[in-house]
Design an enzyme around this catalytic site. Sequence first.
Site, short mmCIF file in Angstrom:
data_model
loop_
_atom_site.label_atom_id
_atom_site.label_comp_id
_atom_site.label_asym_id
_atom_site.label_seq_id
_atom_site.Cartn_x
_atom_site.Cartn_y
_atom_site.Cartn_z
N ASP A 15 43.39 38.84 47.89
CA ASP A 15 42.81 39.18 49.19
C ASP A 15 41.51 39.94 49.00
OD1 ASP A 15 45.03 38.10 50.42
OD2 ASP A 15 45.99 40.02 50.83
N MET A 16 40.64 39.84 49.97
CA MET A 16 39.35 40.51 49.91
C MET A 16 39.50 42.00 49.64
SD MET A 16 36.39 40.48 52.83
CE MET A 16 34.79 41.26 52.60
#
Length: 237
Positions: free
Chosen positions: A77-78
């Site tokens: 995930d970012m």
Amino acid sequence: MPFTDDAINALNLQESQYPLEFFQTFAQQVTVYEDNDIWVVDKPAGLLSVDGKTLKVSMLARLERANPNVKLIHRLDMDTSGLLIFAKNAAAQTNISKQFIDRLPQKTYQARVFGIWEDVGATGRISVPVRYEPTTKPRHIVDRDWSKNALTLYEVLAHEQCNGQAVTRVALKPVTGRSHQLRVHMVHAGHVIIGDSIYAEGLALEIAPRLNLHAQQLRLKHPVLGAWMDWESSVPF
């Protein structure tokens, strides 16, 4: 918080104007291990693993500027930091991708969750399906009727304080690899990961400047040598 259209355009423009030396230096700074077949990097929080629909600033895009042969295998995930492995040729990409499909790689994350969660040394498993919920984009939810199960193993490492609030440091080992699995499983356990801009609210969100989730350890078989290899990244929180 999501980026505005103007912010996305500014970031994309800025990235496109960086000289080659920027990407070469960035690649050197994030490299944990590299050979002719694989490239293990330490992704900073706040950087996409691969370009999004609008935001064209990502780990893959930056590495491609330094080496056009780099190939995606998996993602973080970012807002999650830590270990990512890329391939440097198609054969290595196919080999390691199959390892992930067969659930051979062993991954350990560290997180800090809100509140006191069990005794130090306690271990357990969370086995509930996680799916995307389009009505609350980008959230995922637990859905016991969903066909694809999600399994996370955990160990309580320590009880700590973060800005005056009680938190628990845990090791998380995802056996399956569903999107947002660890984040949703912690919500399900009643202890959201602190600093989680998607799932945390109030103090649980405010006490940490970033999502306290880090891909700390990765173990898999080298695609050519066939030997098991291990990498570890220092936890930044």
